[in-house]
Each structure stands twice: as structure tokens, then as C-alpha cells.
Design an enzyme around this catalytic site. Structure first.
Site, PDB file in Angstrom:
ATOM      1  N   PHE A 140      43.811  49.421  44.546  1.00 60.33           N
ATOM      2  CA  PHE A 140      44.632  49.731  43.373  1.00 60.33           C
ATOM      3  C   PHE A 140      44.102  48.925  42.197  1.00 60.33           C
ATOM      4  O   PHE A 140      44.147  47.699  42.196  1.00 60.33           O
ATOM      5  CB  PHE A 140      46.125  49.432  43.575  1.00 60.33           C
ATOM      6  N   ASP A 225      39.280  41.679  41.248  1.00 63.29           N
ATOM      7  CA  ASP A 225      40.500  42.063  40.536  1.00 63.29           C
ATOM      8  C   ASP A 225      41.627  41.158  41.032  1.00 63.29           C
ATOM      9  O   ASP A 225      42.181  41.376  42.107  1.00 63.29           O
ATOM     10  CB  ASP A 225      40.812  43.540  40.790  1.00 63.29           C
ATOM     11  N   LYS A 254      49.038  40.651  34.324  1.00 65.44           N
ATOM     12  CA  LYS A 254      50.371  40.400  34.855  1.00 65.44           C
ATOM     13  C   LYS A 254      50.925  39.020  34.484  1.00 65.44           C
ATOM     14  O   LYS A 254      51.395  38.847  33.377  1.00 65.44           O
ATOM     15  CB  LYS A 254      50.357  40.653  36.366  1.00 65.44           C
TER      16      LYS A 254
HETATM   17  C1  LIG Z   1      48.891  45.994  38.440  1.00 64.88           C
HETATM   18  C2  LIG Z   1      47.461  45.994  38.787  1.00 64.88           C
HETATM   19  C3  LIG Z   1      46.497  46.583  37.947  1.00 64.88           C
HETATM   20  C4  LIG Z   1      46.859  47.357  36.698  1.00 64.88           C
HETATM   21  O1  LIG Z   1      47.557  46.635  35.773  1.00 64.88           O
HETATM   22  P1  LIG Z   1      48.394  47.405  34.617  1.00 64.88           P
HETATM   23  O2  LIG Z   1      48.846  46.309  33.709  1.00 64.88           O
HETATM   24  O3  LIG Z   1      49.520  48.105  35.304  1.00 64.88           O
HETATM   25  O4  LIG Z   1      47.449  48.359  33.981  1.00 64.88           O
HETATM   26  C5  LIG Z   1      45.166  46.484  38.311  1.00 64.88           C
HETATM   27  N1  LIG Z   1      44.805  45.850  39.446  1.00 64.88           N
HETATM   28  C6  LIG Z   1      45.695  45.294  40.280  1.00 64.88           C
HETATM   29  C7  LIG Z   1      45.223  44.595  41.506  1.00 64.88           C
HETATM   30  C8  LIG Z   1      47.046  45.354  40.001  1.00 64.88           C
HETATM   31  O5  LIG Z   1      47.939  44.825  40.847  1.00 64.88           O
END
Ligand SMILES: *Cc1c(COP(=O)(O)O)cnc(C)c1O
Length: 399
Positions: A140, A225, A254
Site C-alpha cells: 500500500f 515507505d 502521517k
Molecule cells: C497512508 C500511506 C500512504 C499514503 O499516504 P496518504 O497521505 O494517504 O496519501 C503511503 N504509504 C503508506 C505505507 C501508507 O500507510
């Protein structure tokens, strides 16, 4: 207005791209949130780990208010007195050389994709338009067209083609599959240190060290990520530290703002971000002074209040409690720090009904996929609060 009135408004006027629990929240403080009827709940989702510092952290709120009144937005056409300070603090904290600030997590991912492609053409000698990025199944990374182009979740992709080429999907946690997928055109591996949305999937011990070696051997950028796993969530500042490695490019978002504002960043340890020239990438709001002031306060809170060590300690306590729940419906309990998950046996009828019952018991969490409940409370949680949560989880799961 009654809770149902708010729900009706959302359903009538809003796109239905989410399926939220029917709890209408109006207030938060620390690990707690309150609904419009003043019922209190413990937040065990933390807005997908954006609220690591707890709801409405006073120091972050104060920084937001102060900066909002002074100067919220300049655009990058001009400089501002917050951006350089955030850069310096981020680089010191994460041992990085360069920062590129964006807003959402998906934008940070897109930025990294652009940077490594350009690096591939300019530095690695990959022929124009042939760069390949290797990614993992069940990833994700966000919701843009390019990102869902390499998703393996049919719900995220179906109906949204045509897709962006240039990605190759391999199984997660399998370093050998990575080695076999490498070609002379491979510019990067993009991977989550722990797959959060997939259900808190932890790769085998040594996986990150091995892919780090392979990236070094083959001249490939390792992009981690850490948008969900970073900033203390797993009991380390960055989850890469569990394996003692350093990514070439680290993506954070986040909790970078403590949940007050969308702030993300691309951090790089090589000069890969140096490849971008003026006019080649940008964002109107990226690096704005309000975002920078909020992020600086959020990072400060994380470090000065010892939230990273607390995540480790409270994570152990939470995990121990979850493991002690004796219920044949529980198939697996896993996690690191305060990123925890209980996977239920499919015969239990799915995680959603359990989340509904946990809500009734005063605890908010969300199913990920069919059968997994993720527990990720704010990192400010205390031992008493962990025990409070465990009592409720235990009674719901045992019922
Ligand atoms: C939430 C998330 C994203 C995307 O972030 P947004 O602010 O919703 O675009 C990308 N990678 C990971 C691992 C995430 O948990």
C-alpha cells in the site's frame, strides 16, 4: 443534531469511497476521542498512525496557532523562515542529506518515483523511458493512478486503467525473488519495512539487510515507505533500524504533523534528490511555513517526550496481553512496537463485527482486509490505558 443526522448528510452528499464505523466524533485529547453524544472511546487506529503524538497535543496545537497567525503560506516562489529549520532538524534526526517536502503520503511516493527514474537516466545510464521499479505484492503506497498501477489489490485498481508502466511486482519478504527480478534497467526497489495496510505483515528476519546488499551490488536505490511505520510507531524512529540498515530514500508522512496538517517528506541519503532541477517538480503547499512549524513541533514532541521508547515498552505490554487472549478464533497475533494486529480465523465471520463490538465497548479500531484487526493507539498511551484496552479486547474476543 443526532448522530444519525450527520451520517445521513454524509451518505446523501458525500462520495461513498469509505465504509466508516458509524461513530460521529467531535473532540479528541491524547488517546481519547468523544462522539457528538459525549461518549468516550480510546482511539486504537490513530488515523492510520498519523496521530502518534496523541490528539490535540498542546505543543503542536500552539505551534499551529502561532504560525497560522503569523504566516501560513508563501509558496516556494519565495523562501520562508521555517523551511530551512525543518530541513536541518529532519536531516539531523534521520541522518539524511536532503529533504523534499510534500503534503500527502502519495505525493511523497510519486516524488520518489520521479527522482529515481531521472536518476536512472542521468546517472545509471538506463535508456530513456525504460526505467523499472520493483515493488511488492500486497503493497500500500497510496491512491494516485501511478501508485494503483502497481497495486495488487483489485479494489484499488479495478476500473481505473489505463495504468502507468514501468513497475514489476514480486512477493514481499522474498529477497531471492528480488534478486531474480533485477535487470540492467532496474532503478529502485520500493517497499514498506512492515506492510501496514496488508495486515501488519512483518518480513522474515534479515530481509531488509539482504535487499540492502543487493541494492548496493546492483546500483539500485532502496526506497523505504515509512509513512506508516516511521516516526516511532514500531518502537524505533524508523523501522529500518530494526535491521540496522539505511535506505537510500525514506518516505515519511502521517505522524510528521502529529495529525494536525498533511505534511510528507522524501528524505535521501545519496544525492538522488539533487538530480531534480528548478521547474521539474513542486507543490503549491509543499514546504509551506504552517506545515513546517507544525512538523517541527511534532518531531520535537516525539523526541523530547520519549514517545519512541514508550512505543517499544507499551507495545511489548500490549502484545503480551493480546497473546494471552485464549480464543480459538484468534489465528495469529503479531506486530512491532505499537503497530499490532490480531488475525482471526475466517470461520469467525470477519473482523468487522468485532470492530463494531469493540466500538460498543469504547475502543475504536478498524479491520484491515477481511480477517485482521489492527491496534495502533497513539504513542502517548500509558500502562493503565493499555490494560484498559486489553480488558475490553479480551472480553469482546472471548465472547
Ligand atoms: C497512508 C500511506 C500512504 C499514503 O499516504 P496518504 O497521505 O494517504 O496519501 C503511503 N504509504 C503508506 C505505507 C501508507 O500507510
Amino acid at each position: 443534531m443526532k448522530p444519525q443526522d450527520y451520517i445521513d448528510l454524509e451518505n446523501r452528499y458525500g462520495a461513498q469511497n469509505y465504509k466508516p464505523l458509524d461513530v460521529v466524533l467531535s473532540k479528541g485529547e491524547g488517546v481519547w476521542v468523544w462522539d457528538v453524544e459525549d461518549n468516550r472511546y480510546m482511539d486504537c487506529l490513530s488515523a492510520y498512525s498519523a496521530v502518534n503524538q496523541g490528539h490535540c497535543h498542546p505543543r503542536i496545537v500552539a505551534a499551529l496557532q502561532e504560525q497560522a497567525e503569523r504566516l501560513p503560506l508563501t509558496s516556494r516562489a519565495f523562501r520562508n523562515d521555517q523551511l530551512g529549520l525543518l530541513y536541518e532538524e529532519l536531516c539531523r534526526l534521520t541522518n539524511s542529506h536532503k529533504v523534499l517536502p510534500m503534503n500527502s503520503g502519495a505525493e511523497a511516493v510519486e516524488t520518489a518515483i520521479k527522482a529515481v527514474r531521472k536518476w536512472g537516466y542521468m546517472e545509471k545510464g538506463v535508456p530513456e523511458n525504460q526505467a523499472e521499479i520493483i515493488v511488492c505484492a500486497n503493497n500500500f503506497h497510496g491512491r494516485t493512478i501511478s501508485i494503483v498501477s502497481f497495486s495488487t489489490d483489485s479494489g484499488a485498481r479495478a476500473g481505473f486503467g489505463p495504468f502507468t508502466p514501468g513497475f514489476r511486482v514480486i512477493p514481499f519478504g522474498d529477497a531471492q525473488a528480488f534478486e531474480q527480478a533485477i535487470t540492467p534497467h532496474t532503478v529502485a526497489l520500493l517497499v514498506e519495512p512492515i506492510q501496514g495496510e496488508a495486515g501488519v505483515i512483518i518480513p522474515p528476519e534479515g530481509y531488509l539487510r539482504r535487499v540492502r546488499e543487493l541494492c548496493d551490488t546492483h546500483g539500485i536505490q532502496l526506497i523505504l515507505d515509512e509513512i506508516q511505520t516511521g516516526l516511532g510507531r514500531t518502537g524505533k524512529l524508523l523501522a529500518e533500524e530494526h535491521e540496522g540498515i539505511e535506505a537510500d530514500i525514506t518516505l515519511i508522512g502521517k505522524a510528521l504533523s502529529g495529525g494536525l496538517y498533511p505534511v510528507s517528506a522524501v528524505l535521501s541519503n545519496t544525492e538522488v534528490l539533487g538530480i531534480l532541477r528548478p521547474g521539474e517538480h513542486g507543490s503549491t503547499f509543499g514546504g509551506n511555513p504552517l506545515a513546517c512549524a507544525v512538523a517541527r513541533a511534532a518531531l520535537n514532541v516525539l523526541v523530547e517526550e520519549g514517545l519512541i521508547a514508550n512505543a517499544e515498552l507499551m507495545g511489548q505490554r500490549f502484545m503480551k496481553g493480546l497473546r494471552a487472549i485464549a480464543n480459538p478464533a484468534v489465528r495469529d497475533v503479531r506486530g512491532r512496537g505499537l503497530l499490532l494486529a490480531v488475525e482471526l480465523d475466517p470461520s469467525a465471520g470477519g473482523a468487522r463485527p468485532y470492530c463494531e463490538r469493540l466500538k460498543e465497548a469504547g475502543l475504536l479500531c478498524k479491520e484491515t482486509h477481511e480477517n485482521t484487526i489492527r491496534f495502533a493507539p497513539p504513542l502517548v498511551i500509558t500502562a493503565e490505558q493499555v490494560d484498559w484496552a486489553l480488558e475490553r479486547i479480551s472480553s469482546v474476543l472471548s465472547a
